[in-house]
Design an enzyme around this catalytic site. Structure first.
Site, PDB file in Angstrom:
ATOM      1  N   TYR A   1      17.931  76.503 136.651  1.00  0.00           N
ATOM      2  CA  TYR A   1      17.313  77.651 135.752  1.00  0.00           C
ATOM      3  C   TYR A   1      15.781  77.902 136.048  1.00  0.00           C
ATOM      4  O   TYR A   1      15.258  78.922 136.086  1.00  0.00           O
ATOM      5  CB  TYR A   1      17.351  77.079 134.064  1.00  0.00           C
ATOM      6  CG  TYR A   1      16.733  78.037 133.105  1.00  0.00           C
ATOM      7  CD1 TYR A   1      17.296  79.015 132.849  1.00  0.00           C
ATOM      8  CD2 TYR A   1      15.538  77.618 132.815  1.00  0.00           C
ATOM      9  CE1 TYR A   1      16.631  79.848 131.755  1.00  0.00           C
ATOM     10  CE2 TYR A   1      14.984  78.433 131.858  1.00  0.00           C
ATOM     11  CZ  TYR A   1      15.488  79.637 131.517  1.00  0.00           C
ATOM     12  OH  TYR A   1      14.558  80.472 130.392  1.00  0.00           O
TER      13      TYR A   1
ATOM     14  N   SER B   1       9.335  81.662 131.984  1.00  0.00           N
ATOM     15  CA  SER B   1       9.367  80.284 131.253  1.00  0.00           C
ATOM     16  C   SER B   1       8.294  79.569 131.672  1.00  0.00           C
ATOM     17  O   SER B   1       7.664  79.773 132.770  1.00  0.00           O
ATOM     18  CB  SER B   1      10.591  79.820 131.627  1.00  0.00           C
ATOM     19  OG  SER B   1      10.771  78.513 131.027  1.00  0.00           O
TER      20      SER B   1
END
Length: 248
Positions: A151, A138
């Site tokens: 996360y 990400s």
């Protein structure tokens, strides 16, 4: 690397980025196997895409062993592993956030699962004339988003692992290791953070994965992630503040 006539395994293939990537790679002439623990969603996706599927929870060590046995028996030419399955909790750190429990779940799916599955599949991948491991991380892998704090931690860990794995395997194998770093994508998982309004369609990620593998681009930035990374390298504090503007 040639990404046609390959056998490809995609975790989290029942929806979102995994679904779009399975569709594109299948259309490009590859045999695709999608994996998820959600049997109903996976079976529906496999029918829609006309691809193979195996129901498995990649966070469960015994399930991964069973998955590998099935792959060795039925897909012995497997040459591309795409570690895409992911989970994230939208919240902020602080008193009562329950960050430990949230991060345990996130690390199990986003970090330990791809590390485990990759290690178990290395013997099979090494048998192929050419092979690839693709880890989907990400844009938060290089700087945190305060509303996805743990996360971000898990994706940062997977980023570091991917770099180490790439260097290690380059010494004595033909396995290429790619990392995909998307910015915000419109999936079911991103509805709580504005994915429907501001996110890119998953097909953009799928196309970038295909092109990146084809052109041997080992770090594949999707959407705004490339510029965000360049900004971070140039001025880390400024880039992180801009990335989190209005969120803290």
């Amino acid at each position: 690397m040639n990404i046609t006539n390959k056998t490809v395994l995609i975790t989290g293939g029942g929806s979102g980025i995994g679904y779009a990537t399975a569709k594109l790679l299948s259309e490009k002439g590859n045999r695709v196997i999608i994996v998820s623990r959600n049997a109903a969603k996976l079976e529906m996706a496999a029918r829609e895409l006309n691809v193979d599927y195996i129901v498995a929870d990649v966070t469960n060590a015994e399930a991964v062993k069973d998955l590998v046995v099935k792959l060795e028996a039925n897909f012995s030419d497997l040459s591309v592993l795409i570690n895409n399955a992911g989970v994230g909790f939208v919240y902020k750190l602080g008193e009562g956030a329950n960050a430990v429990e949230k991060s345990r779940q996130e690390f199990e799916t986003n970090y330990f699962a791809p590390v485990r599955l990759t290690e178990h599949l290395l013997p099979l991948l090494k048998k192929q004339p050419e092979a690839a491991i693709v880890n989907v991380t990400s844009n938060v892998a290089f700087h945190p988003l305060v509303v996805l704090p743990t996360y971000s931690d898990a994706k940062t860990a997977l980023h570091s692992h991917t770099v180490a794995l790439r260097l290690t395997l380059s010494a004595d194998t033909k396995i290429k290791v790619f990392e995909v770093m998307p910015s915000l994508i419109n999936t079911d998982a991103t509805k709580d953070m504005g994915g429907e309004q501001r996110g890119l369609p998953p097909i953009i990620v799928a196309e970038d994965i295909y092109n990146g593998i084809s052109e041997d681009v080992y770090e594949i930035f999707v959407g705004e992630a490339g510029q965000q990374y360049a900004d971070y390298l140039a001025a880390p504090e400024t880039a992180i503040a801009r990335f989190n503007q209005g969120l803290y």
